[in-house]
Structure formats: C-alpha cells, structure tokens
Design a protein around this motif. Structure first.
Motif, PDB file in Angstrom:
ATOM      1  N   HIS A 553       0.831  -1.206   0.000  1.00 45.74           N
ATOM      2  CA  HIS A 553       0.000   0.000   0.000  1.00 45.74           C
ATOM      3  C   HIS A 553       0.865   1.255   0.000  1.00 45.74           C
ATOM      4  N   VAL A 554       0.234   2.374  -0.340  1.00 49.50           N
ATOM      5  CA  VAL A 554       0.940   3.654  -0.241  1.00 49.50           C
ATOM      6  C   VAL A 554       1.064   4.019   1.241  1.00 49.50           C
ATOM      7  N   GLU A 555       1.845   5.047   1.536  1.00 51.48           N
ATOM      8  CA  GLU A 555       2.003   5.413   2.946  1.00 51.48           C
ATOM      9  C   GLU A 555       0.958   6.396   3.410  1.00 51.48           C
ATOM     10  N   ASN A 556       0.403   7.143   2.470  1.00 53.80           N
ATOM     11  CA  ASN A 556      -0.562   8.163   2.858  1.00 53.80           C
ATOM     12  C   ASN A 556      -1.599   8.305   1.742  1.00 53.80           C
ATOM     13  N   THR A 557      -2.859   8.506   2.127  1.00 50.32           N
ATOM     14  CA  THR A 557      -3.912   8.543   1.105  1.00 50.32           C
ATOM     15  C   THR A 557      -3.748   9.720   0.146  1.00 50.32           C
TER      16      THR A 557
END
Ligand code: SER
Length: 585
Positions: A553-557
């Motif tokens: 996943h990415v670290e931040n939306t």
C-alpha cells in the motif's frame, strides 16, 4: 516409486527444518501483478516482498506453486516440457544468500536422508558474465565447496533472471541439471545443450536492481528465489526419462492414447494431455477466466483449440474434451479440491469451446487446403479469414502453414486485423512495459483505493457489504461485492465523494502483524472464501478502514489522486462489480 506427494512433503519438511514458513498456493492468475498474464513462477505472488516489503511469515519461506508458461508451448511434445507444472520454491527475503542456498540445494538433492540422488549425475550452470556484470565466480566456489568437480560446472551468459519489466530486481542464477539417460553413461564433461541433461532446479541470486536508465545497482535486500520442477524431479527419482511417464500425467496420456486411432504419434498425444490439463486447472482457478479473444481467455482458447486439432490429428472423433477433463479432475481432485468444486463449470466451458470450434476446424482446414493448394503462401486476407471466420488462433495458422512449408503474410494479417478493429490479443506474456518499480507504485495506489472503496460502500449502501473479489491492473481497480440491485446515480456520486474525501484527508496507511484470530476479533475486513495464514498483516487507513491484506500500500492517502467510478454492473444475482480509476491532473 517416489510419488509427487512424497517429494512435495520431503521438500517442505526439509525447508521447515531450515527455519522456513510454508505459504499457500497463489492463484494461477496473478492478483495484483499485470506484468504477466499467468503466474509463471513462484516469484510473481511474492514480488512486493522481494522488493522489500516485510512478509508476515518472516524472511524464510517455502511453497509449492502451480505455474503456466506459454513461452514453452512449442516445446511441449518433447520429454521435459509442460505448459502447466508444479514448482517447489524456497525463498530468502534478505536473509541467507548464495552460499546457504547452494548448500541447501545440494544437501536436499543428495543426502541419504532426503532425495539421495546420484551425485555423479549432477551438474550445474552459473552466470558467465556479460558487459554489465562480471562472471559469478563465487557461485563456482560454493559448488566446489560442496564437492562438485569443476568439469561439472559450466558458465552460461543466459543464466540471468528478470526483471519482468524493463527495470526491477534481478540477478544471476545457478541451475542444477541431472543426467536422465539410464542406458547411456554420464558424459565426463558437462554440456548443458546435450538433451540427456535435464534442468531440475533454478536458484536465482537476486542481488541487483536494474534502474530505468539501464544501470545495475546492488539491492539493499538480497533475495534467494528458487524453483524446483516437481514433475521433472519425480521423473529422475524414479529413473524415468520422460515427464509424460510420471504417475497421473501418464494416466491422462494413456487415457487419450486409448481414444486415439493413431497411437504412434506421441507428440500429438502429449500436446493433448498437456493442453487439456492446463485448461482444466485454469478453468478451476478461483480467479477463473473463460475462453475469449483477449488476455488469459485467449491463451485458454488456444490451449483448448490446439488440443482439439491434435486430437483430430490422431483420429479422435467426436467430443472428447469433457471426457478427458473428467479424468483429470478425478486424478487431481484430492490434492486440488477446487477441481471438484468447479467441476460443472469446467466441463461446461470445455464443452462449449469444443462445440464452437469442432465444426469450424473441419471447415477451416478444408478452406486452408483450398487456399493453399495453388500457392506457396497465404495472403493477409486469407489468414484473416481463417482467424475470423473459422476461429483459428493465429499461432495455429502459423503452425499449420509451417507444417506444410507455406508462408503467411503476417504483416498483411495485422493490417487486416486493425481494419476490423480487433483489439488486445495477448500475443506475449509480457504486458506492462513500464517496469516493476513503476508498476508496483501504481498497484499500491489502487490497492489502497480498494480498501477505502470497500469501507465507503459499507458506510453508504449497507453494513452487510463484503468484498467478493478484487482485481487491479495499472489502469483501474475492479471490486466485486454483494448487493441486490443497481446503484443509482446519486449513490455512485456519494461513494465517489466519500472516497475522495478520505483521500484529501491525507490519512496515514499503517500495517500491523498479528494472529488471524486477533485480526478478526478486532473487526478487520477479510475477503470471504480466501485462505489466510495464521499470522497476517492488517492494514489501516487512519481510523477509516481496517483490512487483512498482504499489501503493498501507499504510505498516505494523499498519494492517490482523484477517484472516479467508470462502471457499475451486475455480474451474477446479488453480485455487483465496480470499476474505478485514479486520475491525476
Ligand atoms: N524464478 C525462477 C524460475 O522460475 C526460480 O524460481 O526459474
């Protein structure tokens, strides 16, 4: 007789004794990796972990993975190739490296306690170097240390694995060969091109990252990725010289031979055996596809149609795919319960495809004869006619033309094809050209967007909603869920707004490792029907969503861009499907 199951058990036990955790089989159709159409090696489901993401079960893993390789389709018919095979693998994710990996391989193959293979019939290849990377001399040292004589070690430039795209993790490999000819003495010098030697194991020493500008830099995390061909090893363990003589494969082969009139054409019978076996497993896969003209569906169609053509060639008349399909299911259903669960679907799809193609094949072959009678070549138009009106996969037309010594105008065919607006035939397995690193970044974004969408659906439509399937490509996400009616426009808008609101909040995405039961107790979402290991990762998007997931996943939306739903449709009664994209200005 050492059975396939016995070999698998020994392999798993051996690597467990060396501290490896067992991981589940992944689907034959990669879930979040569209660099390939099928899982062609055990490494595909593990790509995020090879790139550095921690795995919930640790740094040493072992598995058995079904693989499909269409690159070998033309070799099927010889003594060692399949399009579907089982691969045992052991993995080090930044833990041990070549010295231990080579020692483990040699111990497993030759020690009395394990396979006890004859040391004098073993040879290996190592990477001989090229303009970028020097010869892998340390692997030679490792093999010599194990006691392998120098004349059994050959250097090859092709001993290099990956990357799947233009850039990504890669490295030299070292391959283990075994002398399979029982009636001929083992040659003194090892020549990997001598067909008596069969490759049984590949150890990939993944120590480089190929950058976008074509440089090779050392990876921070050096990995080991090995693949041992199950059927080939069972073959040599039982002193056989042909993988089609191995257990269940032999039973399928004999069954087909029983249906054939021309029993001497071994190659054709092998092709039917191999292709229908691959087709049955693809159809029974949890992410099953049906025969079609694109992507995996096209490959499946090619397998079934090619099996039918070779079946006719050996004089099998009438429908036979279902009969053979039933036999294959019977043979493998204990080990692969999905075959029994999906039996009706598998047999029905085989029958439908056979019905579609059988008549067309007979008529098409007549047409083929007519067109090619007075000419040494097929024009683009003729080729397109066979493809379009008679459903001959283009590779089959090329193959038949080759058998008859006539040429085809492939460029003319492509022009015709374009004119008829035929789209996206999967000619090669390679699909995504941007390279693994870029691909992984895009995949991560869609992965996180999927979690947010999953929660948004529950908030907006109904708390009963569960994920029933998901698929991510570099172009879009696809999400299946339970709901019994069409969504209206305002609901779609509300869902989009909610997802975009969460994106704009810039929530952190975090990961925790925990026991499966604790994750479920905490209310983490899980996909119904999925198998999970005892220890899992739970990904949280701020306080908004919590899901069991392997990532990445990415670290931040805030990295996601603008979310837009492009399609909402029914896929079965009570099942809906959303396709959505992330857009950047
Ligand atoms: N990826 C390597 C192979 O497929 C080893 O698993 O040969």
């Amino acid at each position: 007789m050492i059975t396939t199951n016995k070999l698998k058990q020994k392999y798993i036990d051996f690597f467990k004794s060396k501290g490896h955790a067992v991981i589940e089989q992944a689907s034959l159709i990669p879930e979040n990796d569209n660099t390939v159409l099928f899982t062609t090696a055990g490494m595909h489901p593990l790509i995020p972990f090879l790139l550095g993401q921690p795995h919930p079960l640790g740094k040493r893993l072992v598995d058995c993975q079904l693989c499909v390789r269409t690159t070998d389709i033309d070799k099927v018919g010889d003594e060692v190739h399949f399009s579907l095979f089982e691969m045992l693998g052991n993995w080090s994710l930044g833990d041990y490296f070549k010295k231990e990996s080579i020692a483990y391989s040699y111990e497993f193959l030759t020690s009395k306690q394990w396979l006890n293979l004859d040391k004098s019939r073993i040879a290996v290849t190592v990477f001989s170097g090229n303009k970028d990377i020097a010869k892998d001399t340390s692997s030679i040292d490792c093999w010599l240390e194990q006691g392998l004589p120098i004349e059994r070690i050959a250097g090859l430039e092709e001993n290099w694995w990956g990357p799947a795209g233009d850039c990504g993790p890669c490295g030299p490999d070292t391959e283990v060969f075994y002398w399979k000819e029982n009636s001929k003495p083992v040659p003194k010098l090892f020549d990997p091109n001598d067909k008596g030697w069969v490759e049984i194991w590949n150890n990939v020493l993944m120590e480089y990252n190929k950058t976008k500008d074509g440089r090779f830099e050392q990876l921070k995390q050096k990995n080991i990725d090995t693949g041992l061909g199950v059927e080939r090893v069972v073959m040599v363990l039982n002193c056989l010289d042909d993988v089609f003589k191995v257990e269940k494969i032999k039973e399928i082969y004999d069954f087909i031979k029983g249906l054939a009139k021309d029993k001497e054409n071994e190659r054709a019978i092998k092709i039917v055996t191999d292709h229908l076996r691959a087709s049955v497993f693809i159809l029974a896969d949890p992410r099953a596809v049906v025969p079609s003209n694109t992507d995996q569906g096209y490959v499946l169609r090619r397998f079934i149609r090619r099996a039918i053509r070779f079946g006719r060639l050996v004089g099998i008349e009438g429908s036979f795919c279902q009969l053979v399909g039933k036999k294959i299911i019977e043979l493998y259903k204990e080990e692969y319960p999905q075959l029994e669960e999906k039996k009706r679907f598998v047999l029905l799809e085989l029958e439908k495809e056979e019905n579609k193609f059988s008549t067309a094949l007979a008529n098409g072959l007549k047409e083929f004869n007519r067109i090619s009678e007075n000419s040494r070549g097929l024009s683009g138009k003729d080729t397109f006619l066979l493809y379009q009106s008679y459903g001959f996969p283009i590779e089959m037309i090329e193959e038949i033309a080759g058998e008859r010594g006539i040429t085809i105008d492939i460029d003319g065919f492509r022009d015709e094809e374009k004119r008829h607006q035929e789209t996206s035939r999967a000619g090669a397995e390679q699909k995504f050209k941007g390279g693994l690193a870029e691909h992984t970044q895009i995949t991560k974004r869609y992965h996180t967007a999927t979690h947010i969408l999953n929660q948004a659906l529950r908030n907006i439509l109904s708390s009963d909603i569960k994920q029933k399937g998901s698929n991510i490509t570099s172009e879009r996400l696809r999400f299946d869920f339970n709901f019994d009616r069409k969504l209206n426009e305002s609901e779609i808008k509300d869902i989009e707004d909610e997802v975009n609101r969460v994106i704009s909040l810039g929530l952190p995405v975090t990961r925790q490792s925990m026991k499966l039961e604790d994750a479920l107790k905490q209310g983490a979402q899980a996909e119904f029907g999925s198998k999970y290991p005892d220890i899992v990762f739970v990904y949280s998007v701020g306080d908004y969503s919590k899901e069991i997931c392997m990532g990445p996943h990415v670290e931040n939306t805030s990295e996601l861009g603008h979310f837009r739903i492009v399609k909402e449709e029914s896929i079965a009664s009570g099942r809906r499907r959303i396709k959505a994209v992330l857009e950047y200005e």
